[in-house]
Design a protein around this motif. Structure first.
Motif, PDB file in Angstrom:
ATOM      1  N   GLN A  49      75.529  69.853  -3.665  1.00  0.00           N
ATOM      2  CA  GLN A  49      75.259  68.913  -2.693  1.00  0.00           C
ATOM      3  C   GLN A  49      73.400  68.863  -2.424  1.00  0.00           C
ATOM      4  N   ALA A  50      73.010  69.762  -3.032  1.00  0.00           N
ATOM      5  CA  ALA A  50      71.430  70.381  -2.700  1.00  0.00           C
ATOM      6  C   ALA A  50      70.805  69.499  -3.373  1.00  0.00           C
ATOM      7  N   ARG A  51      69.526  68.900  -2.844  1.00  0.00           N
ATOM      8  CA  ARG A  51      68.621  68.066  -3.609  1.00  0.00           C
ATOM      9  C   ARG A  51      67.471  68.753  -4.382  1.00  0.00           C
ATOM     10  N   GLY A  52      67.545  70.116  -4.274  1.00  0.00           N
ATOM     11  CA  GLY A  52      66.608  70.989  -5.089  1.00  0.00           C
ATOM     12  C   GLY A  52      67.275  71.758  -5.793  1.00  0.00           C
ATOM     13  N   ARG A  53      66.440  73.115  -5.934  1.00  0.00           N
ATOM     14  CA  ARG A  53      67.015  74.200  -6.937  1.00  0.00           C
ATOM     15  C   ARG A  53      67.925  75.178  -6.037  1.00  0.00           C
ATOM     16  N   VAL A  54      68.289  76.105  -6.911  1.00  0.00           N
ATOM     17  CA  VAL A  54      69.064  77.264  -6.422  1.00  0.00           C
ATOM     18  C   VAL A  54      68.070  78.271  -6.581  1.00  0.00           C
ATOM     19  N   VAL A  55      67.486  79.012  -5.451  1.00  0.00           N
ATOM     20  CA  VAL A  55      66.551  80.226  -5.528  1.00  0.00           C
ATOM     21  C   VAL A  55      67.175  81.400  -5.229  1.00  0.00           C
ATOM     22  N   CYS A  56      67.440  82.351  -6.384  1.00  0.00           N
ATOM     23  CA  CYS A  56      67.860  83.658  -6.410  1.00  0.00           C
ATOM     24  C   CYS A  56      67.020  84.799  -6.005  1.00  0.00           C
ATOM     25  N   ILE A  57      67.241  85.517  -4.929  1.00  0.00           N
ATOM     26  CA  ILE A  57      66.466  86.747  -4.394  1.00  0.00           C
ATOM     27  C   ILE A  57      67.316  88.088  -4.397  1.00  0.00           C
ATOM     28  N   ILE A  96      59.395  77.944  -2.409  1.00  0.00           N
ATOM     29  CA  ILE A  96      60.937  77.582  -1.930  1.00  0.00           C
ATOM     30  C   ILE A  96      60.683  76.629  -0.980  1.00  0.00           C
ATOM     31  N   THR A  97      61.276  75.183  -1.353  1.00  0.00           N
ATOM     32  CA  THR A  97      61.133  74.148  -0.521  1.00  0.00           C
ATOM     33  C   THR A  97      62.302  73.816   0.258  1.00  0.00           C
ATOM     34  N   ASP A  98      62.250  73.093   1.313  1.00  0.00           N
ATOM     35  CA  ASP A  98      63.383  72.839   2.316  1.00  0.00           C
ATOM     36  C   ASP A  98      64.507  72.263   1.766  1.00  0.00           C
ATOM     37  N   ALA A  99      64.524  71.398   0.433  1.00  0.00           N
ATOM     38  CA  ALA A  99      65.442  71.228  -0.303  1.00  0.00           C
ATOM     39  C   ALA A  99      66.325  72.064  -1.150  1.00  0.00           C
ATOM     40  N   ASP A 100      65.914  73.459  -1.211  1.00  0.00           N
ATOM     41  CA  ASP A 100      66.484  74.428  -2.221  1.00  0.00           C
ATOM     42  C   ASP A 100      67.403  75.108  -1.287  1.00  0.00           C
ATOM     43  N   VAL A 101      68.496  75.660  -2.147  1.00  0.00           N
ATOM     44  CA  VAL A 101      69.515  76.495  -1.685  1.00  0.00           C
ATOM     45  C   VAL A 101      69.286  77.985  -1.982  1.00  0.00           C
ATOM     46  N   ARG A 123      64.547  78.430   9.511  1.00  0.00           N
ATOM     47  CA  ARG A 123      63.716  77.487  10.362  1.00  0.00           C
ATOM     48  C   ARG A 123      63.160  76.269   9.168  1.00  0.00           C
ATOM     49  N   GLN A 124      63.098  76.449   8.031  1.00  0.00           N
ATOM     50  CA  GLN A 124      62.679  75.639   7.033  1.00  0.00           C
ATOM     51  C   GLN A 124      63.684  74.620   6.630  1.00  0.00           C
ATOM     52  N   GLY A 125      65.093  74.938   7.054  1.00  0.00           N
ATOM     53  CA  GLY A 125      65.943  74.236   6.755  1.00  0.00           C
ATOM     54  C   GLY A 125      66.799  74.540   5.588  1.00  0.00           C
ATOM     55  N   ASN A 126      66.585  75.746   4.975  1.00  0.00           N
ATOM     56  CA  ASN A 126      67.218  76.399   3.629  1.00  0.00           C
ATOM     57  C   ASN A 126      68.745  76.715   4.173  1.00  0.00           C
TER      58      ASN A 126
END
Length: 332
Positions: A49-57, A96-101, A123-126
């Motif tokens: 459902q995400a509009r962005g990408r998956v950010v792995c940390i 990391i944008t607010d569209a990312d998971v 706070r950014q909405g991720n």
């Protein structure tokens, strides 16, 4: 000079030690697999459902696993990349944008570097997926979805070095990638577009039309041609075969080096008067121009032949290739 692999450690059974690691890690994977439930499904839906990408940390060994998971996701249809959590706190958070998971890995679930980022990400909405070995950890509680990768024991006999736990995390990442791949309907052609280089790319991208001989380079004779005329055509085109086709180009047969040897062994045949139609192989193996080149290699290997003719939907011969063409293209 001493033998470099001479025994130097008493009676240690190295193979047995290695097998124990495989046993412990296999048991760990079985335990994690048994716990796959709605949380795993929620994680998949969150990514889809995400509009962005998956950010792995992840930090330390978990960071290495996170890098690999990001690479696997990216190559199987889910855009992803790795961000070092320590660097994120010093500016890389802007990647990391607010569209990312965010997929955060920490076996303890208490990594200071990741916990420092959690309020900012929220706070950014991720949305955050935490992969930990402690369901009661801070990361697990703060995340939107938790993936439990706890294992019964590490394979390290000191229970210190991450072994079973990193294997379990890596397998969980692979499970996510494959489940998402299937949900997206990701195909071999899609995979090829993200792997254009190297042997894998060649196997997935090259088609018969890319390697076949066509036009003036295609060896072909009419059925009324003499054996000597067919041999001249074979010698000029250097493929070890010639197609036999009628005036419309429809394939009738093939004459190969092997057919020539069998013809020479036939004492009853008068080569001076024989036509190629008398000695050709009828109903030869053929392939389509739009098929992957690697399929030609499979056909040749299966039927123990060195060449193939290429035909269109009407049965007209449009090309030819041999095993050397596939070798030059590095398909085999």
């Amino acid at each position: 000079m001493a033998d470099p692999i001479a025994p130097a450690h008493g009676d240690i059974d190295f193979p047995a030690s290695g097998r124990r690691v495989f046993t412990v890690e296999a048991e760990a994977l079985a335990a994690v697999s048994a716990r796959l439930d709605g949380g795993f499904a929620d994680a998949c839906r969150l990514v889809l459902q995400a509009r962005g990408r998956v950010v792995c940390i992840g930090m330390g060994k978990s960071g290495h696993i996170a890098r690999k998971i990001a690479a696997t996701l990216a190559s199987t249809g889910t855009p992803a990349f790795f961000v070092h959590p320590g660097e994120a706190a010093h500016g890389d958070l802007g990647m990391i944008t607010d569209a990312d998971v965010v997929l955060a890995l920490s076996y303890s679930g208490e990594s200071d570097e990741i916990l420092t980022l959690m309020p900012v990400l929220k706070r950014q909405g991720n949305r955050v997926i935490a992969m930990t070995g402690r369901p009661a950890s801070t990361m697990a509680r703060e995340a939107d979805v938790h993936l439990d990768v706890s294992v019964p024991a590490e394979a390290c006999p000191l229970h210190l070095a991450p072994t079973s736990s990193t294997t379990a995390s890596l397998a969980m990442g692979d499970a996510l990638a494959v489940a998402l791949l299937e949900a997206r309907g990701f195909t071999a052609d899609d995979f090829a577009r993200s792997h254009p280089a190297g042997a894998l790319g060649r196997r997935l991208l090259l088609h018969i039309s890319d390697v076949m001989h066509a036009g003036d380079d295609l060896p072909v004779v009419r059925p009324t041609a003499s054996v000597s005329e067919a041999l001249v055509e074979m010698s000029r085109k250097r493929l070890g075969l010639t197609a036999v086709a009628d005036d419309t180009g429809r394939l009738l047969g093939v004459f190969t080096d092997g057919d020539l040897r069998r013809t020479l062994d036939d004492a009853k045949l008068d080569l001076r008067s024989a036509t190629i139609e008398q000695v050709m192989t009828h109903r030869p193996r053929t392939i389509g121009a739009d098929v992957l080149a690697v399929e030609a290699a499979h056909v040749m290997e299966q039927h123990k032949i060195n060449g193939l003719l290429v035909v269109d939907g009407e049965g007209r011969v449009v090309g030819a290739l041999n095993i050397h063409d596939l070798l030059r293209a590095r398909v085999v």
